[in-house]
Scaffold this motif. Sequence first.
Motif, PDB file in Angstrom:
ATOM      1  N   LEU A   1      12.054   9.278  -9.050  1.00  0.00           N
ATOM      2  CA  LEU A   1      12.179   8.301  -7.981  1.00  0.00           C
ATOM      3  C   LEU A   1      13.579   8.336  -7.382  1.00  0.00           C
ATOM      4  N   MET A   2      14.586   8.498  -8.223  1.00  0.00           N
ATOM      5  CA  MET A   2      15.956   8.600  -7.725  1.00  0.00           C
ATOM      6  C   MET A   2      16.117   9.812  -6.812  1.00  0.00           C
ATOM      7  N   ARG A   3      15.494  10.927  -7.184  1.00  0.00           N
ATOM      8  CA  ARG A   3      15.594  12.135  -6.367  1.00  0.00           C
ATOM      9  C   ARG A   3      14.894  11.948  -5.015  1.00  0.00           C
ATOM     10  N   ILE A   4      13.754  11.249  -5.019  1.00  0.00           N
ATOM     11  CA  ILE A   4      13.053  10.987  -3.769  1.00  0.00           C
ATOM     12  C   ILE A   4      13.895  10.079  -2.884  1.00  0.00           C
ATOM     13  N   ARG A   5      14.497   9.050  -3.472  1.00  0.00           N
ATOM     14  CA  ARG A   5      15.358   8.146  -2.713  1.00  0.00           C
ATOM     15  C   ARG A   5      16.543   8.910  -2.115  1.00  0.00           C
ATOM     16  N   ALA A   6      17.140   9.765  -2.919  1.00  0.00           N
ATOM     17  CA  ALA A   6      18.299  10.527  -2.446  1.00  0.00           C
ATOM     18  C   ALA A   6      17.907  11.457  -1.298  1.00  0.00           C
ATOM     19  N   TYR A   7      16.745  12.103  -1.419  1.00  0.00           N
ATOM     20  CA  TYR A   7      16.274  13.002  -0.359  1.00  0.00           C
ATOM     21  C   TYR A   7      16.032  12.213   0.926  1.00  0.00           C
ATOM     22  N   ALA A   8      15.378  11.059   0.793  1.00  0.00           N
ATOM     23  CA  ALA A   8      15.084  10.236   1.971  1.00  0.00           C
ATOM     24  C   ALA A   8      16.374   9.800   2.654  1.00  0.00           C
ATOM     25  N   PHE A   9      17.345   9.389   1.870  1.00  0.00           N
ATOM     26  CA  PHE A   9      18.611   8.931   2.431  1.00  0.00           C
ATOM     27  C   PHE A   9      19.356  10.082   3.102  1.00  0.00           C
ATOM     28  N   ALA A  10      19.406  11.224   2.431  1.00  0.00           N
ATOM     29  CA  ALA A  10      20.137  12.379   2.958  1.00  0.00           C
ATOM     30  C   ALA A  10      19.520  12.885   4.261  1.00  0.00           C
TER      31      ALA A  10
ATOM     32  N   ALA B 212       0.810  -1.222   0.000  1.00  0.00           N
ATOM     33  CA  ALA B 212       0.000   0.000   0.000  1.00  0.00           C
ATOM     34  C   ALA B 212       0.836   1.261   0.000  1.00  0.00           C
ATOM     35  N   TYR B 213       1.766   1.399   0.942  1.00  0.00           N
ATOM     36  CA  TYR B 213       2.486   2.670   1.008  1.00  0.00           C
ATOM     37  C   TYR B 213       3.532   2.773  -0.086  1.00  0.00           C
ATOM     38  N   ARG B 214       3.937   1.619  -0.675  1.00  0.00           N
ATOM     39  CA  ARG B 214       4.850   1.666  -1.810  1.00  0.00           C
ATOM     40  C   ARG B 214       4.169   2.328  -3.008  1.00  0.00           C
ATOM     41  N   ALA B 215       2.867   2.087  -3.146  1.00  0.00           N
ATOM     42  CA  ALA B 215       2.130   2.715  -4.241  1.00  0.00           C
ATOM     43  C   ALA B 215       2.186   4.230  -4.106  1.00  0.00           C
ATOM     44  N   GLN B 216       2.217   4.708  -2.869  1.00  0.00           N
ATOM     45  CA  GLN B 216       2.302   6.145  -2.638  1.00  0.00           C
ATOM     46  C   GLN B 216       3.647   6.693  -3.116  1.00  0.00           C
ATOM     47  N   VAL B 217       4.695   5.867  -3.017  1.00  0.00           N
ATOM     48  CA  VAL B 217       6.009   6.270  -3.520  1.00  0.00           C
ATOM     49  C   VAL B 217       5.933   6.520  -5.016  1.00  0.00           C
ATOM     50  N   HIS B 218       5.265   5.653  -5.719  1.00  0.00           N
ATOM     51  CA  HIS B 218       5.153   5.819  -7.166  1.00  0.00           C
ATOM     52  C   HIS B 218       4.253   7.006  -7.525  1.00  0.00           C
ATOM     53  N   GLN B 219       3.237   7.260  -6.702  1.00  0.00           N
ATOM     54  CA  GLN B 219       2.410   8.454  -6.914  1.00  0.00           C
ATOM     55  C   GLN B 219       3.251   9.703  -6.724  1.00  0.00           C
ATOM     56  N   ALA B 220       4.080   9.702  -5.684  1.00  0.00           N
ATOM     57  CA  ALA B 220       4.958  10.849  -5.431  1.00  0.00           C
ATOM     58  C   ALA B 220       5.941  11.035  -6.572  1.00  0.00           C
ATOM     59  N   SER B 221       6.443   9.921  -7.123  1.00  0.00           N
ATOM     60  CA  SER B 221       7.376  10.007  -8.257  1.00  0.00           C
ATOM     61  C   SER B 221       6.713  10.684  -9.448  1.00  0.00           C
ATOM     62  N   GLY B 222       5.454  10.348  -9.674  1.00  0.00           N
ATOM     63  CA  GLY B 222       4.725  10.974 -10.779  1.00  0.00           C
ATOM     64  C   GLY B 222       4.556  12.470 -10.564  1.00  0.00           C
ATOM     65  N   MET B 223       4.278  12.868  -9.322  1.00  0.00           N
ATOM     66  CA  MET B 223       4.117  14.287  -9.015  1.00  0.00           C
ATOM     67  C   MET B 223       5.425  15.042  -9.211  1.00  0.00           C
ATOM     68  N   VAL B 224       6.535  14.476  -8.710  1.00  0.00           N
ATOM     69  CA  VAL B 224       7.839  15.133  -8.867  1.00  0.00           C
ATOM     70  C   VAL B 224       8.225  15.197 -10.338  1.00  0.00           C
TER      71      VAL B 224
ATOM     72  N   VAL C  95       7.687   7.963   4.204  1.00  0.00           N
ATOM     73  CA  VAL C  95       7.366   9.232   4.881  1.00  0.00           C
ATOM     74  C   VAL C  95       7.561  10.400   3.934  1.00  0.00           C
ATOM     75  N   VAL C  96       8.666  10.385   3.198  1.00  0.00           N
ATOM     76  CA  VAL C  96       8.937  11.453   2.227  1.00  0.00           C
ATOM     77  C   VAL C  96       7.858  11.470   1.154  1.00  0.00           C
ATOM     78  N   ALA C  97       7.502  10.287   0.658  1.00  0.00           N
ATOM     79  CA  ALA C  97       6.470  10.198  -0.377  1.00  0.00           C
ATOM     80  C   ALA C  97       5.141  10.738   0.125  1.00  0.00           C
ATOM     81  N   ALA C  98       4.791  10.395   1.354  1.00  0.00           N
ATOM     82  CA  ALA C  98       3.520  10.878   1.933  1.00  0.00           C
ATOM     83  C   ALA C  98       3.509  12.396   2.015  1.00  0.00           C
TER      84      ALA C  98
END
Length: 205
Positions: free
Chosen positions: A167-176, A143-155, A183-186
């Motif tokens: 998606l790479m930018r979201i991953r990098a932000y989350a890691f940094a 369920a929450y993984r789907a939100q990651v992909h929704q966030a990727s589409g928005m970015v 949480v970042v995607a939400a």
Amino acid sequence: MVSGAGITVMGGGQTGQLCVSSQRMAALEDLQFTMGVGPCQDAFSTGQPVHAASLGVAAVSRWPAFVAMARDTGIGSVFAYPLAVNGAKIGVMTLYQDLEGGLTASQHDDSIAMAEVLTETVLSLQDAAPEGILAEGLEEAVAYRAQVHQASGMVSIQLRIPVAEALMRIRAYAFAHEEPIGVVAADIVARRLRLADDRQPGEGV
């Protein structure tokens, strides 16, 4: 002796933890999704077991962020087994040990047998679900993984970049920021967070 385990369902652009034995295993499973690298990811992509009997130089060169967190949480070795049948891959079972050292031949055989049982169990769950709909337990896992992909589409739309790069930018932000990618995607989906466009003028679309 195995100290913990994680079972992750993967495929079709969706990933989710089906079962984890503790919070530290959950964090390691989540990190692999966040970064897109790790024993779990390698086992899924190759369809073969991936053993890291020691998180030394070789492991660091392959999965630096994963190894750093694993060491910090007291993990000394990791073993990932794909959940697959007839060439179709549906996820990965990952075993964690506090101590360094490889599995015995018997432990390896038992792990393969367990992976086969888990594969059949997941497929049985899905067979009982209506066509085109994930089984209840599997739907909750992704369920929450789907939100990651929704966030990727928005970015992707906001920065006018491909979804894969978003998606790479979201991953990098989350890691940094040391935050789970979910949480970042939400925050992105709820419009509490908007990633900055740090490209040079004229770069990109």
